[in-house]
Design an enzyme around this catalytic site. Sequence first.
Site, PDB file in Angstrom:
ATOM      1  NE  ARG A  44      -2.349  -1.460   3.547  1.00  0.00           N
ATOM      2  CZ  ARG A  44      -2.585  -2.673   4.060  1.00  0.00           C
ATOM      3  NH1 ARG A  44      -3.428  -3.481   3.476  1.00  0.00           N
ATOM      4  NH2 ARG A  44      -2.004  -3.067   5.163  1.00  0.00           N
ATOM      5  N   GLY A  45       2.123   1.123   0.396  1.00  0.00           N
ATOM      6  CA  GLY A  45       2.978   2.292   0.640  1.00  0.00           C
ATOM      7  C   GLY A  45       3.112   3.265  -0.522  1.00  0.00           C
ATOM      8  CD  GLU A  99       7.869  -0.582  -2.787  1.00  0.00           C
ATOM      9  OE1 GLU A  99       6.774   0.012  -2.719  1.00  0.00           O
ATOM     10  OE2 GLU A  99       8.090  -1.650  -2.199  1.00  0.00           O
ATOM     11  CG  ASP A 100       7.005   2.319  -0.034  1.00  0.00           C
ATOM     12  OD1 ASP A 100       7.856   1.497  -0.455  1.00  0.00           O
ATOM     13  OD2 ASP A 100       6.266   2.076   0.941  1.00  0.00           O
ATOM     14  CG  ASP A 103      14.911  -0.445   4.473  1.00  0.00           C
ATOM     15  OD1 ASP A 103      15.756   0.385   4.812  1.00  0.00           O
ATOM     16  OD2 ASP A 103      14.420  -1.254   5.270  1.00  0.00           O
ATOM     17  CE  LYS A 131      14.581   3.756   5.184  1.00  0.00           C
ATOM     18  NZ  LYS A 131      14.182   3.140   6.471  1.00  0.00           N
ATOM     19  CB  VAL A 153      10.466   8.358   6.480  1.00  0.00           C
ATOM     20  CG1 VAL A 153      11.861   8.950   6.552  1.00  0.00           C
ATOM     21  CG2 VAL A 153      10.376   7.328   5.351  1.00  0.00           C
ATOM     22  CG  ASP A 159       2.829   1.485   7.176  1.00  0.00           C
ATOM     23  OD1 ASP A 159       3.745   1.316   6.338  1.00  0.00           O
ATOM     24  OD2 ASP A 159       2.377   0.548   7.863  1.00  0.00           O
ATOM     25  NE  ARG A 165      -0.414   2.302   4.773  1.00  0.00           N
ATOM     26  CZ  ARG A 165       0.654   1.560   4.512  1.00  0.00           C
ATOM     27  NH1 ARG A 165       1.670   2.083   3.862  1.00  0.00           N
ATOM     28  NH2 ARG A 165       0.718   0.307   4.910  1.00  0.00           N
TER      29      ARG A 165
END
Length: 176
Positions: A44-45, A99-100, A103, A131, A153, A159, A165
Site C-alpha cells: 500500500r505504501g 515503489e515507496d 531499504d 536508503k 520515515v 506507515d 500514511r
Amino acid sequence: MYVPREVESVLFTREQLGARIEQIGDELTAEYADKNPLFLCILRGAAIFFSDLVRAVKCPLEIDFIRAHSYSGTKSTGNVEVDLMNIGDISGRDVVIVEDICDSGRSLAEINRALSECNPRSLKTVCLLDKPSRRAVEFDPDLTGFVIDDLFVVGFGFDCDGKFRNLPYVGVYSGN
Ligand code: IMP
Ligand code: MG
C-alpha cells in the site's frame, strides 16, 4: 500543519515532493512517449506517490496494482510476500514498477524476479526514496526521488503499523 507527536521532524514537504515528482514525470514522459507503458503500484505504501506520479506523466499509459509485504513496525521481517493480484498478461509490455522506498532491497528484488517471469518487454523501477546504507541484497532502482540516511520515515504513504500514511509530507518517526 498537523504534525503528530510521533513525528520528530519534516524531512520533505509536500512542495518538495511535488516538484521532484514532476521532474520524474518528465523523464518518464520522454522515455515512454510511444510505448503505452503499464505502471504498477506496489500497495500500500506507494499509493500516494503513484497517484501523483501517473498524473505527472504526459503520455498514454495504463495502471494496475500489486502487493508486497515485509515490515512489522519499524523492522523488516526479511520475508517478502508478493501478490501479483489480477494484473493479467504483461508479456511484451513495458512495465514501470512504482515503489515507496528501497531499504534492504529485498522487496524490489523479489518483485522484479516475480515480474520477470511474466516476460515483460522491459522492466523499470521507480522509488520515491532510497536508503542505500541499508542494502542487504544487490538491487538499485532505475529512478529515485531522494536518497536518505538510515531513518525510519512516515507520511505520504509511509506507515508505521498502518498509521501516518495520510500525512501530506514525509516525516522522521521518533518512535515515542
Ligand atoms: P525492503 O524490502 O527492505 O527494501 O523494504 C521495502 C519496504 O519496507 C517498503 O516497501 C516499505 O513498505 C518498508 N519500509 C522501509 N523503510 C521504511 C521507512 O522508513 N518507513 C516506512 N516503511 C519503510
Ligand atoms: Mg511497502
